[in-house]
Enzyme design. Structure first.
Site, mmCIF file in Angstrom:
data_model
loop_
_atom_site.group_PDB
_atom_site.id
_atom_site.type_symbol
_atom_site.label_atom_id
_atom_site.label_comp_id
_atom_site.label_asym_id
_atom_site.label_seq_id
_atom_site.Cartn_x
_atom_site.Cartn_y
_atom_site.Cartn_z
ATOM 1 N N ARG A 16 -3.982 57.034 118.659
ATOM 2 C CA ARG A 16 -2.977 58.520 118.338
ATOM 3 C C ARG A 16 -4.126 59.638 117.874
ATOM 4 O O ARG A 16 -3.686 60.786 118.483
ATOM 5 C CB ARG A 16 -1.951 58.289 117.362
ATOM 6 C CG ARG A 16 -2.620 57.696 116.180
ATOM 7 C CD ARG A 16 -1.513 58.019 114.980
ATOM 8 N NE ARG A 16 -1.800 57.506 113.587
ATOM 9 C CZ ARG A 16 -1.366 57.942 112.542
ATOM 10 N NH1 ARG A 16 -0.349 58.747 112.354
ATOM 11 N NH2 ARG A 16 -1.773 57.437 111.393
ATOM 12 N N SER A 43 1.882 63.192 112.555
ATOM 13 C CA SER A 43 1.831 61.648 113.030
ATOM 14 C C SER A 43 1.379 61.243 114.394
ATOM 15 O O SER A 43 0.691 60.450 114.623
ATOM 16 C CB SER A 43 3.253 60.966 112.613
ATOM 17 O OG SER A 43 3.549 60.988 111.165
ATOM 18 N N GLU A 64 15.445 64.259 118.957
ATOM 19 C CA GLU A 64 14.653 63.714 120.150
ATOM 20 C C GLU A 64 15.144 64.106 121.575
ATOM 21 O O GLU A 64 14.532 64.243 122.478
ATOM 22 C CB GLU A 64 14.234 62.369 120.181
ATOM 23 C CG GLU A 64 13.342 61.739 118.933
ATOM 24 C CD GLU A 64 14.109 61.795 117.515
ATOM 25 O OE1 GLU A 64 15.184 61.806 117.334
ATOM 26 O OE2 GLU A 64 13.393 61.716 116.409
ATOM 27 N N PHE A 89 11.398 56.390 118.773
ATOM 28 C CA PHE A 89 12.262 57.641 118.676
ATOM 29 C C PHE A 89 12.399 58.361 120.001
ATOM 30 O O PHE A 89 13.732 58.509 120.572
ATOM 31 C CB PHE A 89 11.841 58.495 117.632
ATOM 32 C CG PHE A 89 11.531 58.137 116.282
ATOM 33 C CD1 PHE A 89 12.540 56.923 115.872
ATOM 34 C CD2 PHE A 89 10.964 58.973 115.345
ATOM 35 C CE1 PHE A 89 12.349 56.481 114.612
ATOM 36 C CE2 PHE A 89 10.755 58.565 114.102
ATOM 37 C CZ PHE A 89 11.395 57.122 113.646
ATOM 38 N N HIS A 115 2.800 55.054 117.560
ATOM 39 C CA HIS A 115 3.125 54.123 116.557
ATOM 40 C C HIS A 115 4.029 53.047 117.086
ATOM 41 O O HIS A 115 5.151 52.524 116.787
ATOM 42 C CB HIS A 115 4.199 54.874 115.438
ATOM 43 C CG HIS A 115 3.707 55.574 114.574
ATOM 44 N ND1 HIS A 115 2.935 56.697 114.894
ATOM 45 C CD2 HIS A 115 3.461 55.906 113.350
ATOM 46 C CE1 HIS A 115 2.554 57.562 114.156
ATOM 47 N NE2 HIS A 115 2.583 56.725 112.987
ATOM 48 N N ASP A 123 6.117 50.456 107.988
ATOM 49 C CA ASP A 123 7.325 51.132 108.403
ATOM 50 C C ASP A 123 8.518 50.368 108.832
ATOM 51 O O ASP A 123 9.675 50.855 108.971
ATOM 52 C CB ASP A 123 6.972 52.463 109.342
ATOM 53 C CG ASP A 123 6.056 53.501 108.932
ATOM 54 O OD1 ASP A 123 5.991 53.114 107.722
ATOM 55 O OD2 ASP A 123 5.694 53.989 109.803
ATOM 56 N N GLN A 127 11.256 51.414 113.257
ATOM 57 C CA GLN A 127 10.490 52.684 113.833
ATOM 58 C C GLN A 127 9.350 51.882 114.782
ATOM 59 O O GLN A 127 8.403 52.584 115.260
ATOM 60 C CB GLN A 127 9.712 53.168 112.473
ATOM 61 C CG GLN A 127 10.672 53.990 111.722
ATOM 62 C CD GLN A 127 9.923 54.847 110.617
ATOM 63 O OE1 GLN A 127 8.891 55.421 110.873
ATOM 64 N NE2 GLN A 127 10.437 54.856 109.424
ATOM 65 N N ARG A 173 -0.649 53.122 115.879
ATOM 66 C CA ARG A 173 -1.109 53.750 114.649
ATOM 67 C C ARG A 173 -2.411 53.232 114.071
ATOM 68 O O ARG A 173 -3.301 53.985 113.462
ATOM 69 C CB ARG A 173 0.062 53.494 113.635
ATOM 70 C CG ARG A 173 -0.123 54.028 112.319
ATOM 71 C CD ARG A 173 0.999 53.620 111.124
ATOM 72 N NE ARG A 173 1.007 54.459 110.043
ATOM 73 C CZ ARG A 173 1.581 54.097 109.279
ATOM 74 N NH1 ARG A 173 2.724 53.157 109.291
ATOM 75 N NH2 ARG A 173 1.806 54.854 108.062
#
Length: 317
Positions: A16, A43, A64, A89, A115, A123, A127, A173
Site C-alpha cells: 500500500r 490508510s 463506498e 469495504f 488491507h 483489525d 475488515q 498492510r
C-alpha cells in the site's frame, strides 16, 4: 521468522505504501488521473497523491457505494479515477455499484483494495478482505492483480494507469519481503518465474510469493527442485506459464492469502484441467472467516506458512 527470511530476502515497503508513492510520482505523466477516496486516504496512501495534487483528489466520506458511482461518473468525462478503500469495504460494500457503474459499461476506473487478507491482524474479520479476488474476478472485463512487493506494486500501478478499462489492484498492510528490484519486468497477464525448478511448481501471489521462495529453499535441502511463479495477474491468467509448468514439472501447488474458492487456486485449477491435468494442492485461508490477532500469529494459525507449502508439495505425487 518472516516470509522470505529463509531465502535471504530483505523486508521492504508495504504494497500500500509503494502504491501511494508510485501514484504521486506518476501524477505529472498521467494528468487525467484523479483519486476518489472514502475517508481512509491515510490508510490507502492516496493521501500522498492528494497532498501533491489537491485539486485532483476527492474525498466523498465513508460512503463506498457513492464513491464508486462518483468514480464511474468521472471516468465518463475522460478522467482516470483511482478509487481506493479497504478491500473489504470496496468490494463487499460497493459490489453492485462496481458492477453497474464500472464493469457493465466498461469504465476506465482503477479500483485499489488495500488491507487485504488476514495479515491486517488486529483489525479483525470485519475488515479482512478475503473474498475480494473472487468478487473482482467474477466481473466481466475487469483485470485483477495481486502484487508481491513494493517494486512490482509500483510497476503494476503504472501498468494499470496505462491499461484502458477497469482494473482491481489488491494491496496489503504489512511490510513485505523484496522479491524484485527496481526496473524488473512487469506486464499485465504475464507471470514472472522468480525461481527455476524441475520437480514441482509453486504458483503464488501477494505475500505468499515470499513464502513460496522459502518453501523452495527448504525443499532444495531435501533434494526437491521447486519452480516458483509469481502469478501477479489472476485475470487475465497466464495460461502459457501454467501449461509450461504442468508439462515440465508435473506437479503444481497454489498458495494465496484468500479463501479457498474463487481466487488464484480456482483459476489455476480451471486452467490445468483444460490444458494438462496434473496433481495439485492448495494453500489458502480455507472456508472460514479468521479472527483478530497478531498478523504472524494469524498466518500461522490459518496455515499460510512456508511449512504448509512444503507439506502441500509432499502431498502431490
Amino acid at each position: 521468522m518472516y516470509l522470505g527470511e529463509l531465502s535471504g530476502l530483505k523486508i521492504g515497503q508495504a504494497t500500500r505504501d509503494a502504491f501511494g508513492d508510485a501514484l504521486k510520482d506518476l501524477g505529472d505523466q498521467f494528468s487525467t488521473v484523479v483519486t476518489v477516496d472514502g475517508d481512509v486516504g491515510n490508510s490507502t496512501r492516496t493521501e500522498v497523491f492528494a497532498k501533491a495534487y489537491p485539486e485532483r483528489a476527492f474525498n466523498v466520506g465513508i460512503a463506498e457505494s457513492n464513491m464508486v458511482s462518483v468514480a464511474g461518473g468521472l471516468a465518463s468525462t475522460g478522467h482516470i479515477p483511482v478509487v481506493a478503500s479497504f478491500a473489504a469495504f470496496l468490494m463487499c460494500n460497493a459490489y453492485d455499484q462496481i458492477r453497474m457503474s464500472i464493469a457493465f459499461p466498461g469504465m476506465n476506473v482503477k479500483m485499489v483494495g488495500t488491507h487485504a487478507g488476514i495479515s491486517i491482524g488486529e483489525d479483525g474479520p470485519s475488515q479482512m478482505g478475503i473474498e475480494d479476488v473472487s468478487l473482482a474476478c467474477s466481473l466481466p472485463g475487469v483485470v485483477v492483480m495481486v502484487t508481491a512487493d513494493a517494486f512490482s506494486t509500483k510497476a503494476a500501478t503504472k501498468a494499470m494507469l496505462e491499461h484502458e478499462g477497469p482494473v482491481y489492484l489488491r494491496l496489503g498492510r504489512p511490510n513485505v519481503s523484496e522479491i524484485y528490484k527496481d526496473g524488473d519486468s512487469f506486464e499485465i497477464g504475464k507471470a514472472n518465474t522468480v525461481r527455476e525448478g524441475d520437480d514441482v511448481t509453486i504458483i503464488a501471489n501477494g505475500l505468499m510469493v515470499a513464502g513460496a521462495m522459502d518453501a523452495a529453499t527448504k525443499l532444495a535441502e531435501e533434494g526437491v527442485s521447486a519452480r516458483v511463479i509469481d502469478m501477479h495477474t489472476i485475470k487475465p491468467l497466464d495460461t502459457d506459464a501454467i501449461a509450461k509448468a504442468a508439462r515440465e514439472t508435473g506437479r503444481i501447488v497454489v498458495a494465496e492469502e484468500h479463501l479457498a474458492h474463487g481466487g488464484l487456486g480456482s483459476a489455476v485449477a480451471m486452467a490445468v484441467s483444460q490444458i494438462d491435468p496434473v496433481p495439485m494442492a492448495f494453500v489458502n485461508v480455507g472456508d472460514c472467516f479468521a479472527e483478530s490477532g497478531d498478523p504472524q500469529g494469524l498466518l500461522d494459525k490459518y496455515g499460510l506458512t512456508t511449512d504448509a507449502i512444503v507439506e502441500a508439495v509432499k502431498k502431490v505425487k
